[in-house]
Scaffold this active site. Sequence first.
Site, PDB file in Angstrom:
ATOM      1  N   ASP A   1       1.784  -9.554  13.922  1.00  0.00           N
ATOM      2  CA  ASP A   1       1.500  -9.779  12.783  1.00  0.00           C
ATOM      3  C   ASP A   1      -0.004  -9.170  13.009  1.00  0.00           C
ATOM      4  OD1 ASP A   1      -0.163 -10.696  10.658  1.00  0.00           O
ATOM      5  OD2 ASP A   1       1.174 -12.160  10.156  1.00  0.00           O
ATOM      6  N   HIS A   2      -0.577  -8.271  12.560  1.00  0.00           N
ATOM      7  CA  HIS A   2      -1.880  -7.556  12.681  1.00  0.00           C
ATOM      8  C   HIS A   2      -2.938  -8.487  12.271  1.00  0.00           C
ATOM      9  CE1 HIS A   2      -1.676  -5.653   8.717  1.00  0.00           C
ATOM     10  NE2 HIS A   2      -3.115  -5.470   8.925  1.00  0.00           N
TER      11      HIS A   2
ATOM     12  N   HIS B   1       1.254 -12.786   6.699  1.00  0.00           N
ATOM     13  CA  HIS B   1      -0.469 -12.967   7.050  1.00  0.00           C
ATOM     14  C   HIS B   1      -0.857 -14.096   6.448  1.00  0.00           C
ATOM     15  CE1 HIS B   1       0.423  -8.853   8.073  1.00  0.00           C
ATOM     16  NE2 HIS B   1       0.183  -8.235   7.152  1.00  0.00           N
TER      17      HIS B   1
HETATM   18  C1  BG6 Z   1       0.540  -4.920   5.622  1.00  0.00           C
HETATM   19  C2  BG6 Z   1       0.966  -4.641   4.123  1.00  0.00           C
HETATM   20  O1  BG6 Z   1       1.021  -5.790   6.521  1.00  0.00           O
HETATM   21  O2  BG6 Z   1      -1.028  -5.327   5.418  1.00  0.00           O
HETATM   22  C3  BG6 Z   1      -0.005  -3.789   3.473  1.00  0.00           C
HETATM   23  O3  BG6 Z   1       2.255  -4.326   4.547  1.00  0.00           O
HETATM   24  C4  BG6 Z   1      -1.385  -4.411   3.185  1.00  0.00           C
HETATM   25  O4  BG6 Z   1       0.663  -3.983   2.213  1.00  0.00           O
HETATM   26  C5  BG6 Z   1      -1.881  -4.510   4.751  1.00  0.00           C
HETATM   27  O5  BG6 Z   1      -2.174  -3.431   2.618  1.00  0.00           O
HETATM   28  C6  BG6 Z   1      -3.308  -5.109   4.594  1.00  0.00           C
HETATM   29  O6  BG6 Z   1      -3.882  -5.231   6.073  1.00  0.00           O
HETATM   30  P1  BG6 Z   1      -5.441  -5.033   6.158  1.00  0.00           P
HETATM   31  O7  BG6 Z   1      -5.468  -5.039   7.748  1.00  0.00           O
HETATM   32  O8  BG6 Z   1      -5.666  -3.483   5.333  1.00  0.00           O
HETATM   33  O9  BG6 Z   1      -5.854  -6.277   5.445  1.00  0.00           O
END
Ligand code: BG6
Length: 504
Positions: free
Chosen positions: A185-186, A248
């Site tokens: 989960d980045h 997230h």
């Molecule tokens: C991803 C989603 O996990 O996270 C995307 O699939 C979203 O829809 C993105 O745009 C948002 O990540 P960040 O790091 O740009 O806030």
Amino acid sequence: MTTENKTTPTIMIIFGGSGDLTCRKLIPALYNLYLDKWLNEKFSIICTGLDEMTNEDFIKHLQDGVDKFSRSGVSKPQEWAAFSKYIQYQKGDFTQAPFYDTIKNHIAEFEKNAGEDSDKIFYMAVNPQFFETIASNIGNAGLNNDSKKVRLVIEKPFGTNLESAKALNAALIKSFSECQLYRIDHYLGKETVQNILAFRFANALFEPIWNRNYIDHVQITVAESIGVEDRGGYYEHSGALRDMIQNHLMQLVCLIAMEPPVSFNADEVRNRKVDVLNSIRKIKKEEVHIYAVRGQYGEGWVEGEKVKGYRSEKAVAADSTTETFAALKLFVDNWRWTDVPFYIRSGKRMQESISVITIDFKPVPHQSFPEEAMENWQPNKLVLNIQPDMGIRLRFQAKRPGLQMHLAPVDMLFDYSNTYQSGSSPEGYETLLLDVMEGDATLFMRADQVEAAWEVVMPVLSNWQANPSVNFPNYAAGTNGPETAEALIAKDGNNWIIMPFEKK
Ligand code: BG6
């Protein structure tokens, strides 16, 4: 969570190596790890894909990705040339068992040159429908057998509902043990997200007031001004609830609400997070409309430009009922948090791109000041800014200068970029890839965590699927979501607050 500057010889095999994620995120992250000297000299990246491509063309394609997406900007020819020596493109079909012999050969050759056994990381940057196939093929080829040295990274989405997440967990565990599985989960790799742990558990100051006695409510907003871009095909089957809230935002709730871990051991931290997910009050089917709001953007204006509505985006149905905005009001039913609402929301094509957590404290128990002094009085707020600017703001009252007693809110700021002027911070993927190399699973999702997060959103998901919205689109692009989202919080006497991080 890595604390030491070392890795063992490592070979990383990326399935989906010619895809978008590899080019936008994985290779730029590995390149930055290389520049910052985190990679072992004995390192190899095998990118697998179906496309017919020479190694040279492939490496050029990756360099274009780095130049465009890396936080370190356009690559320097010498540095890129040195880094790209680690990369090889391997054409092949990962659904076919014989392909894994080719992978075996790559590993054998790498270990022969390294002169020692290596860590082997399999990264599934592919459509989720292939997760199970790849995992079982790795297992059948006998490439999974060293539980200390072999790891499997699984990208999101992890399942499309509770049932499919359970089925996927059950399938993966046939070929791997849980300690080898790194469900990514980045968000958990982001600097400020990790800083929530430091803020809460490395300071004595905040923890005593971090509970229902002092906190009135918590708000979490993850807003994006972009639309679905070219991901309409995926997003149509996902929607904001599954794409953002289940993973997230639920992780952010965990970090704010969890009990202090006894240590930063991966399982201890994850146990504390699971406790939060298990304590979240399940929304009753018939009460979904009270606790959850959905929206879909219509056309509108974003940053001075006219943009189309969701239903006119590429690969989106003209009558789509997929939500591009979701907001929930949650309660964490335990001693610390009973009756403290957690309002969370996320949407696309909102007014601005900002991720922010606000802790709203209760008013002082007794107002000693005369009414005229209190005109601008506000309860204390603690704002944790995750992006685009990273920082923490504490809002409290002060006396305005002058002969009269007038109180007004002022802010104390911690601004990452001013405090640490050492260039850009590592991206989420850098942190997480390094953690995989180090075998540290603290920031990754365990099977029970993923399932518990699905359990929280399932009543809403089922209700929304059974009752498609009849009033979409219900917010204009460039606004902060549907009016019903304002009502969700306003009926408790609160309102959504976005305090952009003003730089000094
Ligand atoms: C991803 C989603 O996990 O996270 C995307 O699939 C979203 O829809 C993105 O745009 C948002 O990540 P960040 O790091 O740009 O806030």
